[in-house]
Write a protein that holds these residues in place. Structure first.
Motif, PDB file in Angstrom:
ATOM      1  N   VAL A  17      36.817 -27.399 -19.377  1.00  0.00           N
ATOM      2  CA  VAL A  17      36.227 -28.517 -18.628  1.00  0.00           C
ATOM      3  C   VAL A  17      34.723 -28.361 -18.534  1.00  0.00           C
ATOM      4  O   VAL A  17      33.943 -29.290 -18.719  1.00  0.00           O
ATOM      5  CB  VAL A  17      36.864 -28.610 -17.220  1.00  0.00           C
ATOM      6  CG1 VAL A  17      36.102 -29.596 -16.347  1.00  0.00           C
ATOM      7  CG2 VAL A  17      38.321 -29.002 -17.330  1.00  0.00           C
ATOM      8  N   TYR A  18      34.274 -27.128 -18.243  1.00  0.00           N
ATOM      9  CA  TYR A  18      32.847 -26.878 -18.053  1.00  0.00           C
ATOM     10  C   TYR A  18      32.068 -27.072 -19.341  1.00  0.00           C
ATOM     11  O   TYR A  18      30.926 -27.510 -19.340  1.00  0.00           O
ATOM     12  CB  TYR A  18      32.668 -25.454 -17.526  1.00  0.00           C
ATOM     13  CG  TYR A  18      31.259 -25.147 -17.110  1.00  0.00           C
ATOM     14  CD1 TYR A  18      30.430 -24.357 -17.910  1.00  0.00           C
ATOM     15  CD2 TYR A  18      30.749 -25.661 -15.920  1.00  0.00           C
ATOM     16  CE1 TYR A  18      29.137 -24.077 -17.526  1.00  0.00           C
ATOM     17  CE2 TYR A  18      29.457 -25.388 -15.532  1.00  0.00           C
ATOM     18  CZ  TYR A  18      28.647 -24.592 -16.337  1.00  0.00           C
ATOM     19  OH  TYR A  18      27.369 -24.318 -15.950  1.00  0.00           O
ATOM     20  N   ALA A  19      32.711 -26.730 -20.453  1.00  0.00           N
ATOM     21  CA  ALA A  19      32.004 -26.797 -21.734  1.00  0.00           C
ATOM     22  C   ALA A  19      32.284 -28.088 -22.486  1.00  0.00           C
ATOM     23  O   ALA A  19      31.953 -28.195 -23.651  1.00  0.00           O
ATOM     24  CB  ALA A  19      32.394 -25.602 -22.589  1.00  0.00           C
ATOM     25  N   SER A  20      32.923 -29.055 -21.838  1.00  0.00           N
ATOM     26  CA  SER A  20      33.244 -30.305 -22.529  1.00  0.00           C
ATOM     27  C   SER A  20      31.976 -31.034 -22.922  1.00  0.00           C
ATOM     28  O   SER A  20      30.930 -30.887 -22.294  1.00  0.00           O
ATOM     29  CB  SER A  20      34.102 -31.193 -21.619  1.00  0.00           C
ATOM     30  OG  SER A  20      33.367 -31.562 -20.472  1.00  0.00           O
ATOM     31  N   CYS A  21      32.083 -31.843 -23.955  1.00  0.00           N
ATOM     32  CA  CYS A  21      30.930 -32.604 -24.459  1.00  0.00           C
ATOM     33  C   CYS A  21      31.390 -34.023 -24.748  1.00  0.00           C
ATOM     34  O   CYS A  21      32.452 -34.230 -25.367  1.00  0.00           O
ATOM     35  CB  CYS A  21      30.391 -31.947 -25.724  1.00  0.00           C
ATOM     36  SG  CYS A  21      28.806 -32.630 -26.287  1.00  0.00           S
ATOM     37  N   PRO A  22      30.643 -35.032 -24.313  1.00  0.00           N
ATOM     38  CA  PRO A  22      31.057 -36.418 -24.558  1.00  0.00           C
ATOM     39  C   PRO A  22      31.144 -36.714 -26.053  1.00  0.00           C
ATOM     40  O   PRO A  22      30.421 -36.117 -26.861  1.00  0.00           O
ATOM     41  CB  PRO A  22      29.934 -37.238 -23.901  1.00  0.00           C
ATOM     42  CG  PRO A  22      29.274 -36.313 -22.947  1.00  0.00           C
ATOM     43  CD  PRO A  22      29.383 -34.958 -23.556  1.00  0.00           C
ATOM     44  N   PRO A  23      32.013 -37.625 -26.441  1.00  0.00           N
ATOM     45  CA  PRO A  23      32.104 -38.017 -27.854  1.00  0.00           C
ATOM     46  C   PRO A  23      30.757 -38.527 -28.367  1.00  0.00           C
ATOM     47  O   PRO A  23      29.993 -39.161 -27.638  1.00  0.00           O
ATOM     48  CB  PRO A  23      33.162 -39.132 -27.839  1.00  0.00           C
ATOM     49  CG  PRO A  23      33.950 -38.908 -26.592  1.00  0.00           C
ATOM     50  CD  PRO A  23      32.989 -38.344 -25.595  1.00  0.00           C
ATOM     51  N   ARG A  24      30.454 -38.239 -29.607  1.00  0.00           N
ATOM     52  CA  ARG A  24      29.237 -38.662 -30.298  1.00  0.00           C
ATOM     53  C   ARG A  24      27.961 -38.055 -29.708  1.00  0.00           C
ATOM     54  O   ARG A  24      26.869 -38.550 -29.923  1.00  0.00           O
ATOM     55  CB  ARG A  24      29.128 -40.193 -30.318  1.00  0.00           C
ATOM     56  CG  ARG A  24      30.214 -40.854 -31.161  1.00  0.00           C
ATOM     57  CD  ARG A  24      30.002 -42.345 -31.269  1.00  0.00           C
ATOM     58  NE  ARG A  24      30.359 -43.043 -30.055  1.00  0.00           N
ATOM     59  CZ  ARG A  24      30.298 -44.361 -29.897  1.00  0.00           C
ATOM     60  NH1 ARG A  24      29.834 -45.117 -30.882  1.00  0.00           N
ATOM     61  NH2 ARG A  24      30.671 -44.927 -28.771  1.00  0.00           N
ATOM     62  N   CYS A  25      28.106 -36.983 -28.931  1.00  0.00           N
ATOM     63  CA  CYS A  25      26.953 -36.288 -28.371  1.00  0.00           C
ATOM     64  C   CYS A  25      26.948 -34.834 -28.840  1.00  0.00           C
ATOM     65  O   CYS A  25      27.964 -34.304 -29.291  1.00  0.00           O
ATOM     66  CB  CYS A  25      26.975 -36.337 -26.845  1.00  0.00           C
ATOM     67  SG  CYS A  25      26.790 -38.008 -26.147  1.00  0.00           S
ATOM     68  N   GLU A  26      25.803 -34.201 -28.740  1.00  0.00           N
ATOM     69  CA  GLU A  26      25.667 -32.792 -29.082  1.00  0.00           C
ATOM     70  C   GLU A  26      25.286 -32.027 -27.822  1.00  0.00           C
ATOM     71  O   GLU A  26      24.342 -32.406 -27.129  1.00  0.00           O
ATOM     72  CB  GLU A  26      24.588 -32.604 -30.153  1.00  0.00           C
ATOM     73  CG  GLU A  26      24.888 -33.341 -31.447  1.00  0.00           C
ATOM     74  CD  GLU A  26      23.733 -33.236 -32.438  1.00  0.00           C
ATOM     75  OE1 GLU A  26      22.758 -32.518 -32.121  1.00  0.00           O
ATOM     76  OE2 GLU A  26      23.814 -33.865 -33.500  1.00  0.00           O
ATOM     77  N   CYS A  27      26.007 -30.955 -27.540  1.00  0.00           N
ATOM     78  CA  CYS A  27      25.787 -30.201 -26.313  1.00  0.00           C
ATOM     79  C   CYS A  27      25.487 -28.746 -26.646  1.00  0.00           C
ATOM     80  O   CYS A  27      26.107 -28.151 -27.526  1.00  0.00           O
ATOM     81  CB  CYS A  27      27.021 -30.273 -25.414  1.00  0.00           C
ATOM     82  SG  CYS A  27      27.533 -31.958 -24.984  1.00  0.00           S
ATOM     83  N   SER A  28      24.533 -28.189 -25.898  1.00  0.00           N
ATOM     84  CA  SER A  28      24.200 -26.781 -26.038  1.00  0.00           C
ATOM     85  C   SER A  28      24.135 -26.167 -24.651  1.00  0.00           C
ATOM     86  O   SER A  28      23.204 -26.432 -23.886  1.00  0.00           O
ATOM     87  CB  SER A  28      22.854 -26.610 -26.754  1.00  0.00           C
ATOM     88  OG  SER A  28      22.438 -25.265 -26.718  1.00  0.00           O
ATOM     89  N   GLU A  29      25.136 -25.347 -24.344  1.00  0.00           N
ATOM     90  CA  GLU A  29      25.167 -24.715 -23.030  1.00  0.00           C
ATOM     91  C   GLU A  29      24.034 -23.711 -22.894  1.00  0.00           C
ATOM     92  O   GLU A  29      23.437 -23.569 -21.822  1.00  0.00           O
ATOM     93  CB  GLU A  29      26.516 -24.039 -22.811  1.00  0.00           C
ATOM     94  CG  GLU A  29      26.655 -23.426 -21.424  1.00  0.00           C
ATOM     95  CD  GLU A  29      28.032 -22.845 -21.184  1.00  0.00           C
ATOM     96  OE1 GLU A  29      28.248 -22.259 -20.105  1.00  0.00           O
ATOM     97  OE2 GLU A  29      28.897 -22.982 -22.076  1.00  0.00           O
ATOM     98  N   ALA A  30      23.728 -23.009 -23.992  1.00  0.00           N
ATOM     99  CA  ALA A  30      22.666 -22.005 -23.939  1.00  0.00           C
ATOM    100  C   ALA A  30      21.314 -22.639 -23.601  1.00  0.00           C
ATOM    101  O   ALA A  30      20.533 -22.104 -22.824  1.00  0.00           O
ATOM    102  CB  ALA A  30      22.576 -21.272 -25.278  1.00  0.00           C
ATOM    103  N   ALA A  31      21.053 -23.812 -24.201  1.00  0.00           N
ATOM    104  CA  ALA A  31      19.795 -24.515 -23.940  1.00  0.00           C
ATOM    105  C   ALA A  31      19.905 -25.490 -22.778  1.00  0.00           C
ATOM    106  O   ALA A  31      18.915 -26.141 -22.435  1.00  0.00           O
ATOM    107  CB  ALA A  31      19.352 -25.260 -25.191  1.00  0.00           C
TER     108      ALA A  31
END
Length: 367
Positions: A17-31
């Motif tokens: 859940v915490y690391a989920s990313c919306p469709p068509r988006c790019e997510c970087s937890e580190a940044a």
């Protein structure tokens, strides 16, 4: 064993859940960054991770944003919504972004801005970019009303460039006590009116390049003088170097230390003065004064001469009337007698026509 398994499943679910990313988006937890760039989105996507500090939603087809758009994003400090065709910002649009410091709304088509659109971020916001974002006159007035209504006491940078602004409403920036940089370049400003820059005592840079400024009136110069700490950029304006330019030219010579591009300010009109440095135009002051005095003297002389001529014509007319007073009197009496005869004949005929018996007598007499 069952206890360990349940804990493992719970942690896995929590992590997913915490690391989920919306469709068509790019997510970087580190940044701590989420990017939804040019994905043809029609609204702000849901499911943006709570760790997000930098959120870029740009180049999409989002027409409106409201208070539901950014719920649960308490950690976002930098938000870019540029080039989305946003036309409407509703009441408390950014209410969930309590830590927001930088907001980029450039290259949109804002037509409706609610007066309370920025209210919940007014104290945290440091930078606001509205370059090429205001679509029409009503959006300019909506923005002015919004900025006048709320106190953006900590805002330091405001970009209003490329918005075709014709004038600045009074007191628009009066509650931006900490503003340091104001970008007004590439608009259509024709003048700086009184109180247009009130409240900007902390301003360090004002960019007025690429506008439609032909000169600065006394009230405009007073507004510039009310910014004691600000360096000014005034280049690439169509300055008209006629007699009305001297106060500005004199002011510019006194304020060269504040106007960073003072030496590059040139006359655009008239053609005979084109590309002449405005710093040298101050030498025309005496000539303009002499020319103005001469013009006033010539105008006064022409008025006096016209009065004399009209007075002479009036005297001649009165003299002609006096010399012909007997003839005029006779003509007036003749006209009076003629009118009286006509009136009496008309009155007699009216009495005959109105009495049937007289009409019959008159008919018998004719027979």
């Amino acid at each position: 064993m069952l206890h360990l398994t349940s804990r493992f499943v719970f942690c896995a679910l929590l992590a997913s859940v915490y690391a989920s990313c919306p469709p068509r988006c790019e997510c970087s937890e580190a940044a701590q960054t989420v990017k939804c760039v040019s994905k043809d989105l029609r609204s702000i996507p849901t499911g943006i991770p709570g760790y997000t500090r930098n959120l870029f939603i740009t180049g999409n087809q989002i027409s409106r944003i409201g208070p539901e758009s950014f719920r649960g994003l308490d950690n976002v400090t930098n938000l870019s919504l540029s080039n989305n065709r946003i036309s409407e910002m509703e009441f408390h649009t950014f209410s969930g972004l309590l830590r927001l410091r930088s907001l980029d709304l450039s290259n949109n088509q804002l037509t409706i801005i609610h007066p309370e659109a920025f209210s919940n971020i007014s104290q945290s916001l440091r930078e606001l970019n509205l370059s090429r974002a205001l679509y029409n006159y009503s959006s300019v007035m909506d923005l002015a009303a919004s900025l006048q209504r709320i106190s953006m006491a900590n805002l330091q940078v405001l970009d209003l460039s490329d918005n075709s602004l014709i004038y600045l409403p009074s007191h628009t920036f009066s509650r931006m006590y900490s503003l340091r940089r104001l970008q007004l370049s590439n608009n259509s400003l024709v003048a700086i009116r009184s109180l247009a820059l009130s409240g900007l005592e902390s301003l360090e840079e004002l960019d007025l390049t690429l506008n439609a400024l032909k000169t600065f009136t006394d009230e405009g110069l007073q507004e510039l003088d009310s910014l004691p700490r600000a360096s000014l950029l005034l280049g690439k304006n169509p300055f008209t170097c006629t007699c009305g330019i001297e106060p500005f030219a004199q002011w510019l010579n006194r304020s060269q230390d504040r106007v960073r591009d003072a030496e590059g300010l040139l006359c655009a009109f008239p053609p005979s003065m084109r590309n002449t440095s405005i710093l040298t135009v101050g030498m025309l002051t005496l000539e303009c004064q002499q020319r103005d005095v001469g013009a006033d003297l010539a105008l006064q002389t022409s008025y006096v001469f016209l009065g004399i001529v009209l007075g002479f014509i009036g005297l001649i007319f009165l003299l002609v009337l006096y010399l012909n007073r007997k003839g005029i009197k006779k003509r007036v009496y003749d006209m009076r007698d003629a009118c009286r005869e006509v009136w009496e004949g008309y009155h007699y005929r009216f009495e005959i026509d109105s009495d049937p018996r007289l009409s019959q007598v008159s008919t018998s007499a004719d027979a």
